[in-house]
Design an enzyme around this catalytic site. Structure first.
Site, PDB file in Angstrom:
ATOM      1  N   SER A 103       0.824  -1.213   0.000  1.00 59.83           N
ATOM      2  CA  SER A 103       0.000   0.000   0.000  1.00 59.83           C
ATOM      3  C   SER A 103       0.858   1.263   0.000  1.00 59.83           C
ATOM      4  O   SER A 103       1.570   1.543  -0.946  1.00 59.83           O
ATOM      5  CB  SER A 103      -0.946  -0.033   1.200  1.00 59.83           C
ATOM      6  N   ASP A 244      -2.380   6.360  -3.507  1.00 59.31           N
ATOM      7  CA  ASP A 244      -1.225   5.725  -2.887  1.00 59.31           C
ATOM      8  C   ASP A 244      -0.738   4.586  -3.766  1.00 59.31           C
ATOM      9  O   ASP A 244      -1.214   4.405  -4.889  1.00 59.31           O
ATOM     10  CB  ASP A 244      -1.537   5.269  -1.459  1.00 59.31           C
ATOM     11  N   ASP A 246      -1.090   1.387  -4.016  1.00 62.62           N
ATOM     12  CA  ASP A 246      -2.000   0.403  -4.615  1.00 62.62           C
ATOM     13  C   ASP A 246      -3.346   1.018  -4.966  1.00 62.62           C
ATOM     14  O   ASP A 246      -4.288   0.302  -5.319  1.00 62.62           O
ATOM     15  CB  ASP A 246      -2.181  -0.813  -3.708  1.00 62.62           C
ATOM     16  N   ASP A 248      -5.852   2.358  -3.450  1.00 58.15           N
ATOM     17  CA  ASP A 248      -7.105   2.206  -2.707  1.00 58.15           C
ATOM     18  C   ASP A 248      -7.336   3.391  -1.780  1.00 58.15           C
ATOM     19  O   ASP A 248      -8.279   3.413  -0.997  1.00 58.15           O
ATOM     20  CB  ASP A 248      -7.140   0.890  -1.931  1.00 58.15           C
TER      21      ASP A 248
END
Length: 449
Positions: A103, A244, A246, A248
């Site tokens: 992440s 960010d 990833d 999400d």
């Protein structure tokens, strides 16, 4: 049973150190494969995606080997946002989805997130049953040679997600005339996010779209927004969008370069969806980290704020149980389960952009719905033990709560993904909040040494 590998968001750690080694990834594949490949007499499939970290090249083949050895076919989609993996798992009727990502962490870390066939993150119970076999995989029966799984790449995965994201934006609208800076954090959305905005006819200025394996989240993205905010002002853009690693998570900045956090974005979406008779649950679901200003704003428009523990999985669990369709976190995880089963920064951005197009006002007016209470968050890194168990720390926390009274609150907790103690204070008096947080941080630091 105490968790050894799974935290609040899958398995995460420093690459090539336990638990993020090729060996553990192999065991995850075998263990999860055992659980999901044994259901029904048909071929079972798993979708595997990743972000742009160097260590993804190590983790991906190890997982693939584990799943194929358990008899599962593997569909590899390459770098794509976490919500795209959740979507593709459902779309492809797969038994399992896996996202290789840490992440918002730096490139040295990596992680493994697992999604069930419904596109939702696995429950604590299922994760624990998988973890038991990771710890001791001696009972796993591998597939016979003729039943080994195959692996193949899905070449049009990016296009599928692009169309999925665009379908969440009203067909009557376009982004023509809007100049948008989009910072993709050199991460998983570096291709799909600018493409979606461009196809909707925005004037797109892209940042963080040159990943090299090392620069994910480095001085860019939603955890480092200064460059994006500066670029918005320099370019005379209408707004900036920061994702960010990833994708999400979403933060936005207005035309003046001022940051707009997840609380403000949830307030805007909740208010708009209430007006459109689209909001379910009578409010929104967020975590204990959300600002008291958000809670007061929602009360003023006859909506409620339900708080959960930190972690978007707990937000989603409450949303599903109680039929809410808007939830998220102050950090920018926003879950709109009319469209997605997990946080989706791009889809959340499109919902905000839809309101901006409709209202034809500056972003600074559209997205600023309440004055947040002064809030201070500081992190203390520790190596071992439990600093929160120290008597001096307990006393500092108790004294702080007494001093704040009904004019504020404290939240002190261990991070679920890193060896950190997070100390948050909030209240009407900014100076008092800072003083109390500093006192607690001082005691936690002393106890952590």
């Amino acid at each position: 049973m105490t968790r050894k590998y799974f935290g609040t968001d899958g398995i995460r750690g420093t690459a090539n150190q336990e638990p993020m080694t090729a060996e553990i990834a192999l065991r995850v594949g075998k263990s999860a494969g055992k659980k999901f490949a044994g259901r029904g007499n048909f071929r079972h499939r798993v979708v595997i995606g990743k972000d742009t970290r160097l260590s993804g090249y190590m983790v991906e083949p190890a997982l693939t080997a584990g799943f194929t050895s358990a008899g599962m076919d593997v569909i590899l989609v390459g770098p794509l946002p976490t919500p795209a993996i959740a979507m593709l798992t459902r779309s492809l009727r797969a038994d399992l989805g896996v996202m290789i990502s840490a992440s918002h962490n730096s490139f040295e870390d990596n992680g493994i997130k697992l999604f069930g066939p419904d596109g939702y993150k696995l429950s604590d119970e299922v994760e624990m049953s998988i973890e038991e076999d990771i710890i001791d995989d001696s009972n796993i029966v591998l597939a016979e040679p003729k039943l080994l799984g195959r692996a193949q790449r899905l070449d049009d995965a990016q296009g599928r997600y692009i169309e999925f994201a665009k379908s969440s934006f009203p067909r009557r609208q376009l982004l023509k005339g809007l100049k948008i800076v989009v910072d993709c954090a050199n991460g998983a959305a570096y291709k799909v996010a600018p493409t979606v905005l461009w196809e909707l006819e925005a004037d797109v200025i892209s940042m963080g779209v040159s990943p090299n394996g090392f620069n994910i989240n480095k001085d860019c993205g939603s955890t480092s927004t200064a460059a994006m905010c500066k670029r918005v002002v320099e370019e005379g853009a209408d707004l900036g969008i920061a994702l960010d690693g990833d994708a999400d998570r979403l933060l936005i900045c207005d035309e003046k370069g001022r940051l707009i956090d997840g609380d403000q974005l949830m307030a805007l979406i909740a208010k708009t969806w209430q007006q459109r008779d689209q909001l379910r649950g009578g409010g929104i679901v967020s975590t204990v980290m959300s600002n008291m200003g958000l809670e007061k704003f929602l009360e003023d428009i006859n909506l409620t704020l339900v708080r959960t523990g930190v972690g978007d999985r707990y937000v989603v669990e409450h949303m599903r149980r109680h039929d809410f369709n808007v939830g998220g976190e102050q950090s920018g995880h926003i879950v709109l389960n009319d469209y997605s089963t997990t946080g989706d920064g791009l889809i959340a951005a499109l919902q905000v952009l839809s309101v901006i197009v409709d209202e034809k006002k500056p972003v600074s007016e559209v997205c600023h719905n309440f004055e947040p209470y002064p809030q201070v968050l500081k992190n203390v890194r520790f190596k071992k033990g439990d600093p929160l168990a120290a008597e001096a720390v307990k006393k500092a926390i108790n004294d702080g709560e007494i001093r704040l009274g009904n004019e504020g609150r404290l939240l002190i907790r261990k991070s679920g993904t890193e060896p950190l103690i997070r100390v948050m204070g909030e209240g009407v008096n900014d100076d008092l909040v800072n003083e109390i947080v500093d006192n607690i941080v001082s005691e936690v630091t002393a106890s952590a040494e």
